[in-house]
Motif scaffolding. Structure first.
Motif, short mmCIF file in Angstrom:
data_model
loop_
_atom_site.label_atom_id
_atom_site.label_comp_id
_atom_site.label_asym_id
_atom_site.label_seq_id
_atom_site.Cartn_x
_atom_site.Cartn_y
_atom_site.Cartn_z
N ALA A 21 3.04 -2.91 -9.28
CA ALA A 21 2.23 -3.96 -9.87
C ALA A 21 0.97 -3.40 -10.53
O ALA A 21 0.33 -2.49 -10.02
N ARG A 22 0.66 -3.95 -11.68
CA ARG A 22 -0.59 -3.65 -12.38
C ARG A 22 -1.43 -4.92 -12.38
O ARG A 22 -1.08 -5.91 -13.05
N THR A 23 -2.50 -4.93 -11.60
CA THR A 23 -3.36 -6.10 -11.49
C THR A 23 -4.81 -5.63 -11.58
O THR A 23 -5.06 -4.42 -11.47
N PRO A 24 -5.78 -6.56 -11.78
CA PRO A 24 -7.17 -6.10 -11.91
C PRO A 24 -7.55 -5.17 -10.75
O PRO A 24 -7.33 -5.51 -9.59
N GLY A 25 -8.08 -4.00 -11.08
CA GLY A 25 -8.53 -3.05 -10.06
C GLY A 25 -7.41 -2.25 -9.42
O GLY A 25 -7.66 -1.51 -8.48
N ASN A 26 -6.18 -2.39 -9.92
CA ASN A 26 -5.08 -1.69 -9.26
C ASN A 26 -4.05 -1.15 -10.24
O ASN A 26 -3.29 -1.90 -10.86
N ALA A 27 -4.04 0.18 -10.40
CA ALA A 27 -3.00 0.83 -11.19
C ALA A 27 -2.47 2.04 -10.42
O ALA A 27 -2.23 3.10 -10.98
N ASP A 28 -2.36 1.89 -9.10
CA ASP A 28 -1.87 3.01 -8.27
C ASP A 28 -0.39 3.27 -8.54
O ASP A 28 0.30 2.41 -9.05
N PHE A 29 0.01 4.42 -8.16
CA PHE A 29 1.41 4.90 -8.28
C PHE A 29 1.81 5.13 -9.73
O PHE A 29 1.81 4.22 -10.54
N THR A 75 0.83 -1.21 0.00
CA THR A 75 0.00 0.00 0.00
C THR A 75 0.87 1.26 0.00
O THR A 75 0.36 2.36 -0.20
N ILE A 76 2.15 1.12 0.25
CA ILE A 76 3.07 2.27 0.16
C ILE A 76 4.22 1.90 -0.78
O ILE A 76 5.40 1.98 -0.43
N ALA A 77 3.83 1.48 -1.99
CA ALA A 77 4.83 0.97 -2.95
C ALA A 77 5.89 2.02 -3.30
O ALA A 77 6.97 1.68 -3.77
N HIS A 78 5.57 3.30 -3.06
CA HIS A 78 6.56 4.35 -3.36
C HIS A 78 7.65 4.40 -2.29
O HIS A 78 8.71 4.97 -2.51
N LEU A 79 7.40 3.82 -1.13
CA LEU A 79 8.40 3.85 -0.06
C LEU A 79 9.00 2.48 0.23
O LEU A 79 10.03 2.37 0.90
N ARG A 80 8.37 1.43 -0.30
CA ARG A 80 8.83 0.09 0.10
C ARG A 80 10.25 -0.26 -0.35
O ARG A 80 10.89 -1.08 0.30
#
Ligand code: 4AD
Ligand code: MG
Length: 453
Positions: free
Chosen positions: A445-453, A117-122
C-alpha cells in the motif's frame, strides 16, 4: 518435475514418486515420526508430510521449523487422519533455506495491522495468501468480461500533462533539481508532468476510433485523505464506449459489478468461505443480493431530498450543490435503499469539465455507483461531445483549451456521443471479500506517510 500442492490435493488416486516444494507451516514430532505441514501458496490448504527418522535428508529435523523452505519426494497415500484426504510419505527430504529464530509469523493468527508491518511476509499467511490469489483471479475476470464483449484493452500513459479530474491531486514528475517551478520548459518533457489520475481522456481518443475500449492500470492521487478507502496508488478499470449515452453506461457498470460478484462466487468458492468465516459473516448474503437484484437508480436531486428528510444527523452538511460525502453515500445504500444505488445527474459545478451538460443546463450526465460497506465504487459520465459546450465547460473550470487541443479535436473530427466510467479495483476487492481496509487488498500500500517495501 515439481507438482504444486493444489494439484496434489486434488488427486483422485494414490501416486508414487511425487516431488513438491514449499515452506514449513508447522512441525510436530512423535515417536519415530514427524509430521510437517507444507504450504507452497498454490492454495489455502497445506499438505501433510510424514517423515520417519530414517528418511534420507532428515538427519537434522530441528532445521525444518516454521518458515523454512523444503523439497520433498514421496508417495501420496490416503491419510488415516481425519480432515484430510491425502498425506505424503516422504522418501527424501531436503532443507532448501533455513529460517532464523526471528521469523515473525507463527501459527497463531496475527492481526491485519501487525501483518501490514511485515508486508513482505504477509502473503505467507492464510488470509493474505487468499486475498492475493483472489485479486489475481479477479484481474483475469476483468479482462475476460471486456474481451468477451469485444472491448479493446488500451494501455494509457502513466506520465501525463493533463489533470483529468481537475482536482489538483497530482504527483509531480520531474527531472529538475532545486526550484522545479522556475523553468518547467527546461524539464525532461519540456513541460510540467504528473502521474496520471485517470486514463480516461486518452481512453476517449481510442473509443472514438475502436468503438469500445477499456484500460486497467495503476492510477495515482495525492489526496491527503488517510481513510480506509483511499490509496495514493491504486488500480483503475476504465471502459469507454462510443455511440453510448448515460443509460448505456449505467447498464454496463451494473452488469460489470454483478459479473464480478458472480465470478467470485463461482470460481473462488473456497476463498469466499474463508472471508465469510474470518472477515465478514454477511458476505455470502451480500453477494447473492447484488447478483440477483437490480440496482436502484436515483437522480442526485432526489438523493439530496432523501438525505435531508432522513432526520439523521450527519457530520457533513447535505444541500443541493454540495458533494455527497461517504457517510451520505453509505446511508443511501446501507440504510435507506438497502441495495446498491446508482446516483445520476449531478450539479455541473461539482463535477469535472468533460461531463455532458443536461438539457436543464444545471446538471451533468454523471453517475456514481454506491455499494454497501464501501460507498462509491464507480464514477462515470456521458462525455460532452459538442465542441462549443465543451469549450464553455473548460472556460468555467478555468482550463486553457490550448492544453487540450488533441481532446478538442475529437469533437471536431466526427464527434459521437460517448460514455464511460472508472472503477477502483481495490474498492471492488473490498466489496467482494468484506476486507474493510484498502491497505489489505493491495500488495504494497502507498498511503500518506507510507511507501515502505
Ligand atoms: O470517481 P473518479 O475520480 O472518476 C474518474 O477518475 C473518472 N475519470 C473515471 C472515468 O469516467 N473514466 O474515480 C473512479 C473510481 C472511484 O469510484 C473509486 O472506486 C476509485 O476510482 N478511486 C479510488 N480508489 C482508491 N483510492 C483512491 N484514492 C481513489 N480515488 C478514486
Ligand atoms: Mg468519483
Amino acid at each position: 518435475m515439481r507438482t504444486l500442492i493444489k494439484h496434489v490435493l486434488a488427486s483422485t488416486e494414490p501416486k508414487e514418486a511425487l516431488a513438491i516444494k514449499g515452506w514449513v507451516r508447522t512441525r510436530r514430532d512423535s515417536k519415530g515420526f514427524s509430521f510437517l505441514e507444507l504450504n507452497d501458496g498454490s492454495c489455502l490448504a497445506n499438505l501433510q508430510i510424514v517423515v520417519d527418522a530414517t528418511t534420507p535428508g532428515f538427519e537434522n529435523p530441528a532445521t525444518l521449523t516454521t518458515g523454512a523452505s523444503a523439497a520433498v519426494e514421496g508417495n501420496l497415500v490416503a491419510s488415516p487422519a481425519s480432515g484430510q484426504k491425502w498425506e505424503l510419505r516422504a522418501t527424501h527430504i531436503e532443507l532448501v533455506g533455513a529460517v532464523d529464530p526471528t521469523y515473525p509469523l507463527q501459527k497463531k493468527g496475527h492481526t491485519p495491522e501487525f501483518l501490514r508491518t511485515i508486508a513482505h511476509l504477509r502473503p505467507r499467511s492464510n488470509l493474505f495468501g487468499t486475498i492475493f490469489r483472489l485479486r489475481s483471479r479477479l484481474a483475469y475476470a476483468v479482462h475476460q468480461f471486456f474481451q468477451d464483449r469485444d472491448f479493446v484493452y488500451v494501455h494509457t500513459p502513466i506520465i501525463t500533462a493533463s489533470d483529468c479530474e481537475g482536482a489538483g491531486e497530482m504527483f509531480r514528475v520531474t527531472a529538475l533539481k532545486g526550484n522545479i517551478d522556475e523553468k518547467p520548459q527546461t524539464d525532461f518533457f519540456g513541460k510540467r508532468t504528473y502521474l496520471t489520475v485517470s486514463g480516461q481522456l486518452e481512453g476517449e481518443t481510442f473509443a472514438c476510433a475502436l468503438s469500445n475500449i477499456y484500460t486497467f492500470g495503476p492510477t495515482f492521487r495525492a489526496e491527503n485523505s488517510n481513510t480506509t478507502r483511499h490509496a495514493a496508488e491504486f488500480w483503475m478499470i476504465e471502459p469507454e464506449m462510443a455511440f453510448c449515452d448515460l443509460q448505456g453506461d449505467m447498464d454496463l457498470g451494473e452488469e460489470f459489478i454483478k459479473a464480478m460478484a458472480r465470478y467470485a462466487q463461482e470460481h473462488c468458492t473456497e476463498d469466499l468461505s474463508l472471508f465469510a468465516k474470518f472477515v465478514d459473516k454477511d458476505l455470502p448474503e451480500r453477494l447473492k443480493f447484488v447478483i440477483e437484484r437490480p440496482f436502484v437508480r436515483v437522480p442526485y436531486t432526489d438523493a439530496v431530498k432523501i438525505l435531508c428528510g432522513s432526520g439523521r444527523k450527519f457530520e457533513f452538511p447535505v444541500k443541493y450543490g454540495l458533494n455527497l460525502q461517504s457517510e451520505h453515500e453509505r446511508f443511501l445504500t446501507e440504510e435507506h435503499f438497502k441495495s446498491p444505488v446508482t446516483v445520476f445527474n449531478y450539479p455541473r459545478e461539482i463535477k469535472p469539465f468533460y461531463m455532458r451538460l443536461n438539457d436543464d443546463h444545471k446538471t451533468v450526465a454523471a453517475m456514481d455507483m454506491l455499494v454497501p460497506g464501501i460507498g462509491e465504487v464507480v464514477g462515470g459520465a456521458q462525455r460532452e461531445e459538442r465542441l462549443d459546450q465543451l469549450l464553455e465547460n473548460m472556460r468555467s473550470h478555468k482550463l486553457n483549451p490550448e492544453d487540450y487541443s488533441w481532446y478538442l479535436d475529437l469533437r471536431r473530427f466526427g464527434t459521437v456521443p460517448h460514455a464511460g466510467f472508472g472503477l477502483g479495483f481495490e474498492r471492488l476487492l473490498m466489496f467482494l471479500t468484506g476486507v474493510s481496509n484498502i491497505r489489505d487488498v493491495i500488495p504494497f500500500a502507498r498511503t500518506p506517510g507510507n511507501a515502505d517495501f
